[in-house]
Motif scaffolding. Structure first.
Motif, short mmCIF file in Angstrom:
data_model
loop_
_atom_site.label_atom_id
_atom_site.label_comp_id
_atom_site.label_asym_id
_atom_site.label_seq_id
_atom_site.Cartn_x
_atom_site.Cartn_y
_atom_site.Cartn_z
N PHE B 99 0.98 -1.17 -0.03
CA PHE B 99 -0.26 -0.34 0.11
C PHE B 99 0.70 1.39 0.43
N ASP B 100 1.58 0.88 0.58
CA ASP B 100 2.57 2.39 0.41
C ASP B 100 3.33 2.47 -0.30
N GLY B 190 -9.52 9.58 -8.90
CA GLY B 190 -9.81 11.32 -8.33
C GLY B 190 -9.45 11.07 -7.16
N LYS B 191 -9.50 10.30 -6.30
CA LYS B 191 -10.11 9.43 -5.02
C LYS B 191 -8.67 9.53 -4.51
N LYS B 194 -7.01 13.30 -4.51
CA LYS B 194 -7.89 14.42 -3.64
C LYS B 194 -6.97 13.53 -2.60
N ARG B 195 -6.73 12.22 -1.74
CA ARG B 195 -5.80 11.89 -0.53
C ARG B 195 -4.71 11.99 -0.64
N GLY B 245 -1.45 8.88 1.50
CA GLY B 245 -2.73 7.74 1.40
C GLY B 245 -2.90 7.96 -0.38
N HIS B 248 -1.73 4.61 -0.61
CA HIS B 248 -2.21 3.65 -0.14
C HIS B 248 -3.68 3.39 -1.00
N GLU B 249 -4.50 4.45 -1.80
CA GLU B 249 -5.30 4.67 -3.07
C GLU B 249 -5.29 3.97 -4.02
N GLY B 252 -4.53 0.47 -3.67
CA GLY B 252 -6.36 -0.85 -3.30
C GLY B 252 -7.03 -0.23 -4.94
#
Lengths: 138, 486
Positions: B99-100, B190-191, B194-195, B245, B248-249, B252
């Motif tokens: 994730f990172d 986009g998420k 945004k994070r 983040g 991470h996003e 995911g």
């Protein structure tokens, strides 16, 4: 009385097991377990709410998507949630309203940062009630 | 199920232990764990061998499913796992990066001695703590528009440089010169953006840190000198963080998307978190383009933090940055997938090398390492826990031959975070560290307990194994004197 959720320890990560009379309730309890890791649920008031609609390929993926959506809301809007009205619908979709408030450093002690929910050891078991399990990367 | 590792693992030598393909039907290659007999019990107990075996299912995997001595239980891939797949017919797995994305380590040298810094360490730690945003929910001092974020994602360290953060020389001594090519912001949700926007220029929480350290032992004088390390007592600064983040996003998003690709391409996997797609497929290429964006974000992040560290040291020590001699030694990523040329069965081939909690360790003479290190090998930066020490090493020919140019990345956890919190109190940890001359400032006391020494393997044991196995070679050891924890 049966517990709503349990936190399971792993070396580098943490797991959640949540229970409910049905899948909707178990998903709500999994969300409460998630925020219990981030802060003390008792310190959170119900001031704001957010609506979520999601769908996924199966119920297990829906659980991951649901928790990741909440992590996203926490990360981008700085909201901690404590109560969840969840309706898991046919076709692995979900509608939810989550209640909580913006983080206030003077009242909310932030505990653990959660990066994401994973698919490892993921489970949604239905029988007498519902039990769900997910591992979080923290 | 076997009751002991003795029934499963074959000893190759003191530091190499093989998991044969017979361990689990479906393994395409054997597993190979670099470790010592003393560490095997723990690895067995937490079922990390099973995860090494699961990675061996990935289509196109070559050689071995590898694990470094800092191996510990992950999800999907073990932490400390290395897997190389053929680009021609193999897969790429976002879970094999983690994730990172581009979580990594940067090390800066100084002309200062510990004796000079110690009298001002409290002030320095306090200044660094306010200059570098850290902790859960912290926001950066930099605000970029979504359009400018795209520039960060494409340019990496160079974006930061253009904005006045850092020196041109920093970029030269950064893995991939701080920018993986092929980054395409259109492949990022986009998420994720945004994070990522509010978190650019932040250290984060968890195991991320900023440390003022002193060199306390030098093993390889020639390599140390090439890195600007002349003597014991010299002060260096270590930065450990990643893509926050944003990464991470991205991870995911792509674990989900590639989970669908697994069905489409009919790939059989023992664990959904290993979701993957052929490297050459549209899904695989899209992930690589998005992963490059996250890697570049992380480099820009560490580059901005480097700038604030320089300002902070100059302010507190009342010397110019030039006098302090704050030059970057190197910057490595330890959560990444790279397309690299390796020799397999006597033939050169481009492989997709996944390093999840492992560090690239290229040998002297390799074209991908900067000129100043061409004769000594690529610097490898291995952080330990805040109470013990960290290491600087260099890559070796042997790593190139047998571990796809990879070595360990840190100490590796042995205790869960909540177990650490149950057995230790953050305030006690801080007091004990202070008694040993280590000044600590943390976003929360809980994070101090979670990150205390007993929660980790002894990094010295880990580094000695990689040194004796020959996959990296020790150069120097450093000890912390000031620590900032998120």
């Amino acid at each position: 009385m049966q517990k709503d959720f349990e936190i399971i320890d792993h070396t580098a990560d943490v797991g959640i097991v949540a229970y409910g009379d049905n899948i909707s309730q178990a998903f709500g309890n999994a969300a409460r377990a998630l925020f219990s890791l981030i802060t003390e649920l008792d310190s959170v008031a119900e001031v704001v709410c957010r609506d979520t609609e999601l769908s996924a390929v199966d119920e297990e993926s829906l659980l991951v998507a649901w928790l990741n959506e909440l992590i996203y809301l926490f990360d981008t809007e700085n909201i901690v949630f404590k109560r969840f009205d969840v309706a898991v619908l046919p076709g692995s979709s979900l509608r939810a309203r989550s209640y909580g408030e913006k983080v206030d450093g003077s009242r909310h002690r932030l505990k653990t940062g959660v990066k994401a929910a994973t698919y490892h050891m993921l489970g949604v078991e239905k029988g007498n009630g519902c039990r769900v399990q997910v591992i979080l990367d923290i | 199920m076997a009751s002991s590792w003795r029934e499963v693992v074959n000893r190759i030598d003191d530091y190499r232990w093989e998991i044969p393909t017979g361990y689990k039907p479906g393994m395409l290659v054997p597993g190979l764990v670099y470790t010592s007999e003393a560490m095997l019990d723990h690895i067995w107990q937490e079922q990390a061998f099973d995860q090494v075996a699961n990675v061996a299912f990935l289509p196109g995997i070559v050689g071995y499913s590898l694990a470094m001595p800092d191996i510990h239980w992950g999800y999907g891939f073990p932490i400390g796992g290395v897997a190389a797949t053929r680009v021609s017919d193999g897969v790429i797995s976002p879970g094999g990066v983690g994730f990172d994305i581009n979580c990594g380590v940067r090390l800066l040298r100084t002309n200062l001695t510990a004796a000079e810094v110690r009298p001002r360490i409290e002030r320095l730690v306090a200044d660094l703590f306010t200059s570098v945003p850290s902790g859960l929910g912290s926001e950066g001092k930099i605000r970029v528009s979504e359009k400018e974020l795209d520039q960060v994602l494409v340019k990496g360290s160079r974006w930061a440089l253009e904005r006045g953060y850092g020196n041109a020389a920093d970029v030269v001594v950064t893995e991939e010169t701080g920018c993986i090519k092929g980054a395409n912001p259109d492949k990022v949700s986009g998420k994720a953006k945004k994070r990522g926007i509010p978190q650019l220029g932040t250290l984060g929480s968890g195991n991320h840190f900023l440390e003022v350290e002193a060199v306390d032992e030098i093993y390889d004088l020639v390599s140390a000198r090439a890195m600007g390390i002349a003597d014991v007592g010299q002060v260096v600064v270590m930065i450990h963080t990643g893509s926050r983040g944003f990464g991470h996003e991205v991870c995911g998003d792509y674990v989900r998307l590639l989970g669908e690709a697994v069905r489409k391409y009919g790939i059989r996997l023992p664990d959904r978190q290993l979701a993957c797609a052929p490297v050459k497929s549209a899904e695989g290429r899209d992930y690589l383009a998005a992963m490059a964006c996250a890697a570049n974000y992380a480099w820009a992040n560490r580059q901005c933090i480097t700038h604030w560290v320089r300002e902070s040291l100059a302010r507190v020590l009342q010397k110019s940055e030039k006098e302090i001699g704050l030059e970057q030694i190197y910057d490595v990523c330890h959560n990444i997938a790279k397309l690299e040329e390796h020799t397999v069965g006597g033939r050169k081939e481009v492989l997709c090398v996944h390093r999840k909690g492992a560090t690239r360790a290229f040998p002297a003479g390799h074209p991908d390492i900067p000129d100043i290190y061409r004769d000594i090998g690529q610097p490898v930066l291995i952080p330990g826990d805040m109470g013990r020490c960290s290491y600087i090493a260099v890559g070796t020919e042997r790593a190139m031959r047998e571990s796809f140019g990879s070595t360990c990345h840190g100490a590796g956890r042995v205790q869960s975070r909540s177990a650490a919190k149950r057995s230790l109190q953050g305030s006690v940890v801080a007091r004990e560290l202070a008694a040993r001359g280590i000044t600590v400032k943390a976003g929360s006391m809980a994070s101090l307990a979670e990150e205390a020494s007993p929660a980790y393997k002894d990094v010295s044991e880990v580094v000695d194994i990689t040194d004796r196995a020959g996959i990296s070679s020790k150069v120097a050891r450093t000890v912390p004197i000031g620590v900032i924890k998120g």
